[in-house]
Design an enzyme around this catalytic site. Structure first.
Site, PDB file in Angstrom:
ATOM      1  N   LYS A 172      -6.681   5.922   0.087  1.00  0.00           N
ATOM      2  CA  LYS A 172      -6.985   4.563   0.077  1.00  0.00           C
ATOM      3  C   LYS A 172      -6.387   4.131   1.280  1.00  0.00           C
ATOM      4  CE  LYS A 172      -6.086   0.590  -0.643  1.00  0.00           C
ATOM      5  NZ  LYS A 172      -6.299  -0.100   0.572  1.00  0.00           N
ATOM      6  N   ARG A 176      -7.640  -3.030   6.732  1.00  0.00           N
ATOM      7  CA  ARG A 176      -7.562  -3.845   7.815  1.00  0.00           C
ATOM      8  C   ARG A 176      -8.214  -3.075   9.163  1.00  0.00           C
ATOM      9  NH1 ARG A 176      -2.026  -6.875   7.461  1.00  0.00           N
ATOM     10  NH2 ARG A 176      -1.515  -5.475   6.220  1.00  0.00           N
ATOM     11  N   SER A 225       4.480  -1.762   2.989  1.00  0.00           N
ATOM     12  CA  SER A 225       5.570  -2.561   3.054  1.00  0.00           C
ATOM     13  C   SER A 225       6.445  -2.536   1.704  1.00  0.00           C
ATOM     14  CB  SER A 225       4.978  -4.119   2.961  1.00  0.00           C
ATOM     15  OG  SER A 225       4.372  -4.233   2.129  1.00  0.00           O
ATOM     16  N   CYS A 280       6.957   1.364  11.994  1.00  0.00           N
ATOM     17  CA  CYS A 280       8.133   1.200  10.923  1.00  0.00           C
ATOM     18  C   CYS A 280       9.449   1.684  11.621  1.00  0.00           C
ATOM     19  CB  CYS A 280       7.892   2.301   9.790  1.00  0.00           C
ATOM     20  SG  CYS A 280       7.264   3.846  10.372  1.00  0.00           S
ATOM     21  N   GLU A 382      11.744  -8.253   8.431  1.00  0.00           N
ATOM     22  CA  GLU A 382      10.952  -7.259   9.195  1.00  0.00           C
ATOM     23  C   GLU A 382      10.000  -7.849  10.016  1.00  0.00           C
ATOM     24  OE1 GLU A 382       8.417  -4.271   7.305  1.00  0.00           O
ATOM     25  OE2 GLU A 382       8.933  -2.835   8.881  1.00  0.00           O
TER      26      GLU A 382
HETATM   27  P1  NAD Z   1       0.923  -3.170   3.097  1.00  0.00           P
HETATM   28  O1  NAD Z   1       2.234  -2.968   2.125  1.00  0.00           O
HETATM   29  O2  NAD Z   1       0.445  -4.545   3.082  1.00  0.00           O
HETATM   30  O3  NAD Z   1      -0.374  -2.159   2.808  1.00  0.00           O
HETATM   31  C1  NAD Z   1      -0.155  -0.912   2.320  1.00  0.00           C
HETATM   32  C2  NAD Z   1      -1.375  -0.332   1.442  1.00  0.00           C
HETATM   33  O4  NAD Z   1      -1.062  -1.083   0.217  1.00  0.00           O
HETATM   34  C3  NAD Z   1      -2.648  -0.729   1.987  1.00  0.00           C
HETATM   35  O5  NAD Z   1      -3.422   0.104   1.861  1.00  0.00           O
HETATM   36  C4  NAD Z   1      -3.068  -2.004   1.122  1.00  0.00           C
HETATM   37  O6  NAD Z   1      -4.434  -2.080   0.918  1.00  0.00           O
HETATM   38  C5  NAD Z   1      -2.158  -2.020  -0.061  1.00  0.00           C
HETATM   39  N1  NAD Z   1      -1.868  -2.907  -0.574  1.00  0.00           N
HETATM   40  C6  NAD Z   1      -1.635  -4.056  -0.057  1.00  0.00           C
HETATM   41  N2  NAD Z   1      -1.167  -5.235  -1.223  1.00  0.00           N
HETATM   42  C7  NAD Z   1      -1.294  -4.522  -2.201  1.00  0.00           C
HETATM   43  C8  NAD Z   1      -1.068  -4.978  -3.608  1.00  0.00           C
HETATM   44  N3  NAD Z   1      -0.692  -6.255  -4.017  1.00  0.00           N
HETATM   45  N4  NAD Z   1      -1.389  -4.259  -4.736  1.00  0.00           N
HETATM   46  C9  NAD Z   1      -1.657  -2.794  -4.431  1.00  0.00           C
HETATM   47  N5  NAD Z   1      -1.881  -2.481  -3.046  1.00  0.00           N
HETATM   48  C10 NAD Z   1      -1.663  -3.299  -2.148  1.00  0.00           C
HETATM   49  O7  NAD Z   1       1.426  -2.642   4.541  1.00  0.00           O
HETATM   50  P2  NAD Z   1       1.086  -2.758   5.972  1.00  0.00           P
HETATM   51  O8  NAD Z   1       0.960  -4.326   6.500  1.00  0.00           O
HETATM   52  O9  NAD Z   1      -0.559  -2.287   5.997  1.00  0.00           O
HETATM   53  O10 NAD Z   1       1.698  -1.838   6.955  1.00  0.00           O
HETATM   54  C11 NAD Z   1       3.002  -2.409   7.164  1.00  0.00           C
HETATM   55  C12 NAD Z   1       4.189  -1.929   6.578  1.00  0.00           C
HETATM   56  O11 NAD Z   1       4.138  -0.590   6.507  1.00  0.00           O
HETATM   57  C13 NAD Z   1       5.713  -2.247   7.401  1.00  0.00           C
HETATM   58  O12 NAD Z   1       6.350  -2.864   6.287  1.00  0.00           O
HETATM   59  C14 NAD Z   1       6.033  -0.869   7.596  1.00  0.00           C
HETATM   60  O13 NAD Z   1       7.310  -0.984   8.138  1.00  0.00           O
HETATM   61  C15 NAD Z   1       5.696  -0.136   6.632  1.00  0.00           C
HETATM   62  N6  NAD Z   1       5.465   1.099   7.018  1.00  0.00           N
HETATM   63  C16 NAD Z   1       6.549   2.131   6.703  1.00  0.00           C
HETATM   64  C17 NAD Z   1       6.423   3.326   6.981  1.00  0.00           C
HETATM   65  C18 NAD Z   1       7.671   4.315   6.583  1.00  0.00           C
HETATM   66  O14 NAD Z   1       7.373   5.506   7.088  1.00  0.00           O
HETATM   67  N7  NAD Z   1       8.569   3.936   5.993  1.00  0.00           N
HETATM   68  C19 NAD Z   1       5.508   3.886   7.935  1.00  0.00           C
HETATM   69  C20 NAD Z   1       4.590   3.117   8.356  1.00  0.00           C
HETATM   70  C21 NAD Z   1       4.478   1.761   8.012  1.00  0.00           C
END
Ligand code: NAD
Length: 468
Positions: A172, A176, A225, A280, A382
């Site tokens: 999944k 965006r 996140s 990240c 962040e």
């Molecule tokens: P996000 O958490 O908004 O979304 C990630 C995924 O979760 C997406 O597929 C989204 O559809 C899903 N999602 C969003 N809201 C949800 C909900 N309420 N219920 C269930 N699923 C939901 O993250 P983003 O904005 O796409 O990505 C950026 C974030 O990812 C930053 O915080 C970054 O630090 C983090 N990140 C971490 C790493 C790591 O290795 N630790 C790597 C890349 C990105």
């Protein structure tokens, strides 16, 4: 308008009652729509994966690896198209997209080693005439949920390894910027992967919750996140699934008085502003040890930032492009406003970027904020934008403490010419990774953090074991 759909049982489908706009962040225009999968659509994907599993699991490991060899070739052949798709929806500049794809390809290469990596162990004569052995087995149908910021690399951390180990996969991706992720997954069919082994469902919370609550899903890998990572981890565990959930970060660079300041500035330019700070592993705070280091760092950064070029994704001369959405752009501006209101000095201000011909794009200029304190809102968030905060401290111990006091613990960075000092500080830092004087990503090195940066590791042997 093009609708980005799903890949289920080897077939593309755009059937969906709900859709969402996909933007081109460089222009600010809506370029496509993405289908948001219903519970029924996700269940169709799970059923396809479940049906494909018995045969795939019994396919010899070397034959499964052969699919990954071919997949790697196809990724290289289609690199230009993949990078263009990443740029159009994420906004990253082509050289940055190519770097991301290369890291992804390296994970496919590493997955080709799975026949060797997943061998078990044999103990002779544990009791008279009795041998004992262990073997790694695939789990069944497993799922991955991925963020927008690495639409190629993060999914490629997950499914090549999961699949080569004999699992079937439901991905999944982020809603965006879904197109590059979907296109890459389509290449697996051409690489010889049987239908149903790899499925992609685009969507939002409804799709994610279906995956989390369906008992046929045996493990979930999440990257995104922190609040969502924690929700995923709790729910998956409550439902008896194996889960690794990687979250956000607030990475600190500790710049010692003896640092090679030119190298520190060069590293920080890439790590704080590359990909508009939407990584990240972005460095968003530089902790300068001592007034002299702080002054040198601020002056040299200010000078170097004059050379930063910002603009649309297709112009390879640009250093970085827009952020992902207008909403996110406004959020980043808000953090700069609040730092100013709370007493920090805005040394380079990225709040009014002017990009000729791209006035509606979601741009934030490179921003340097000095005299930040740990109480400030911008320090604690962040920001996920091209913003570098500088915090001066007097001693090494204070610098370590400030880095360790954040709720996150993904990565820290040390700049010093004294290797002993670097090792001493690195051992005291509570982060999953520490970079010393330079940075790199390798597919055989586990990636992940401590504290609110999440639980579990992607890549490396630890990443592999999540799927066995
Ligand atoms: P996000 O958490 O908004 O979304 C990630 C995924 O979760 C997406 O597929 C989204 O559809 C899903 N999602 C969003 N809201 C949800 C909900 N309420 N219920 C269930 N699923 C939901 O993250 P983003 O904005 O796409 O990505 C950026 C974030 O990812 C930053 O915080 C970054 O630090 C983090 N990140 C971490 C790493 C790591 O290795 N630790 C790597 C890349 C990105």
């Amino acid at each position: 308008m093009t609708v980005v759909g799903h890949l289920i049982n080897g077939q593309m489908t755009t059937e969906s009652e709900r859709t969402q706009d996909v933007y081109n962040p460089s222009t600010g225009e809506v370029s496509k729509q993405v289908a948001l999968a219903s519970k029924t659509t996700v269940e169709d994907a799970i059923a396809a994966a479940q049906a494909a599993y018995p045969e795939w699991r019994n396919t010899p490991a070397i034959k499964r690896a052969r699919v990954m060899f071919k997949f790697k070739d196809l990724l290289e052949q289609h690199a230009d198209k993949i990078c263009a798709l990443i740029g159009e929806e994420h906004g990253k500049i082509s050289h940055d997209a190519a770097g991301e794809l290369q890291r992804g390809i390296e994970n496919v290469e590493y997955a080709c080693c799975a026949p060797e990596l997943q061998k078990g162990e044999h103990s002779k004569n544990v009791a008279p005439n009795i041998d004992s052995w262990s073997e790694f087995q695939p789990l069944g149908v497993v799922a991955g949920i991925t963020p927008f910021n690495f639409p190629a690399m993060v999914p490629l951390w997950m499914y090549p390894m999961a699949i080569v180990c004999g699992n079937c996969f439901i991905l999944k991706p982020s809603e965006r910027d879904p197109s590059s992720t979907l296109f890459i997954a389509e290449l697996l069919k051409e690489a010889g992967l049987p239908d149903g082994v790899m499925n992609v469902v685009n969507g939002d919370k409804e799709a994610v919750d279906t995956l989390l609550n369906d008992e046929r899903i045996k493990a979930v890998s999440f990257v995104g996140s922190t609040p969502i990572a924690e929700y995923i981890y709790r729910t998956a565990n409550a439902n008896g699934k194996r889960c690794q959930a990687l979250g956000g970060a607030k990475n600190h660079a500790i710049v010692m008085p003896d640092a090679d300041m030119d190298n520190a500035v060069a590293q920080l330019l890439g790590a704080a502003f590359g990909s508009s700070g939407e990584r990240c592993m972005a460095l968003s705070v530089a902790v300068a040890v001592g007034d002299a280091a702080a002054d040198a760092l601020v002056n040299k950064m200010q000078e170097a930032m004059k050379g930063l070029k910002i603009g649309p994704c297709h112009d390879a001369d640009n250093d970085f492009g827009p952020v992902i959405t207008q909403q996110h752009q406004q959020k980043v501006f808000g953090y700069i406003d609040s730092a100013e209101q709370q007493g920090a000095a805005i040394v380079v201000d990225g709040r009014n970027p002017s990009i000729d011909g791209y006035e509606n794009g979601f741009y934030v200029g490179g921003t340097l904020i000095d005299r930040v304190t740990p109480e400030m809102d911008s320090y604690n968030a962040e920001i996920f934008g091209p913003v570098l905060s500088i915090i001066p401290f007097e001693t090494e111990e204070e610098a370590i403490k400030i880095a360790n006091d954040t709720p996150y613990g993904l990565l820290n960075f040390i700049q010093t010419q004294d290797q002993k000092k670097a090792n001493r500080v690195a051992r005291k830092l509570r982060s999953g990774m520490v970079d010393i004087n330079g940075a790199g990503l390798a597919p055989d090195a586990p990636f992940g953090g401590y504290k609110h940066s999440g639980i579990g590791r992607e890549a490396g042997k630890l990443g592999l074991e999540e799927y066995l």
